[in-house]
Scaffold this active site. Sequence first.
Site, PDB file in Angstrom:
ATOM      1  N   CYS A  97       0.833  -1.207   0.000  1.00 55.73           N
ATOM      2  CA  CYS A  97       0.000   0.000   0.000  1.00 55.73           C
ATOM      3  C   CYS A  97       0.870   1.261   0.000  1.00 55.73           C
ATOM      4  O   CYS A  97       1.583   1.528   0.963  1.00 55.73           O
ATOM      5  CB  CYS A  97      -0.908  -0.042   1.240  1.00 55.73           C
ATOM      6  SG  CYS A  97      -1.844   1.461   1.520  1.00 55.73           S
ATOM      7  N   CYS A 100       0.024   3.818   2.743  1.00 50.70           N
ATOM      8  CA  CYS A 100       0.491   3.305   4.044  1.00 50.70           C
ATOM      9  C   CYS A 100       1.961   3.650   4.243  1.00 50.70           C
ATOM     10  O   CYS A 100       2.370   4.085   5.327  1.00 50.70           O
ATOM     11  CB  CYS A 100       0.305   1.791   4.132  1.00 50.70           C
ATOM     12  SG  CYS A 100      -1.400   1.249   4.052  1.00 50.70           S
TER      13      CYS A 100
END
Length: 172
Positions: A97, A100
Site C-alpha cells: 500500500c 500506508c
Amino acid sequence: MAAAISTKTIAAATSPRPRPRPRAASFLSFRPTARLPGAVAASSSGSRRCKAKDDTKASAAFDDDDDAVLDVAESTWDELVLRCKAAVLVEFWAPWCGPCRLMHPIIADLAKAYTGRLRCVKLNTDKNQDVATRYSIRSIPTILIFKNGERKETVIGAVTDTTLAKTVERFL
C-alpha cells in the site's frame, strides 16, 4: 471547379489526436513540511531518503523510521493495545500500500514527539486478518486510537501530520 481531396487528407483530418498520458502520483516523494508540536527539527545530514537499489539494505528502506513504532500481531494485540493505560495509536497497513508507506514516517515522528504519553503500533492486515475483521477495517491505511482498551477514534486514509497530531492530542 472543386479540387479533388485525397483519402489520405480526409483520414488525417478525421483521426483523433493522441492524448498525453496522465502522470502517476508519486506517494513516495511526499514529505510533509509542517513540524509536529514538540518535535525536534531534523538536521540536513540526517534527512530521511530511500536507499539506493545497489545498497544491501534496500529492502529495509522504510524501516529507518520504525524504531519508535512497534509491530503488533494477533498474539500480542491484547497486551500491547487493549491493556495499555496510555493512549495507543494503531496503524492498519500492508506492505503493498503506497499511502500506508506515506504514513510510516509521519507516525514515527508522532511516536517520537509524544514519547511516554502515546504508544504507536502498526498491524499488517495481510498477516493479521482476524484483528482487521474484528475492527471492520475495509480500507488501508486506517488508524485507530485506543484509550484504556476502548476504541476512541478512527482515521481513514493518508492524512497530514498536523491533522493526525490534533486528533491524537484530544486523547492525551
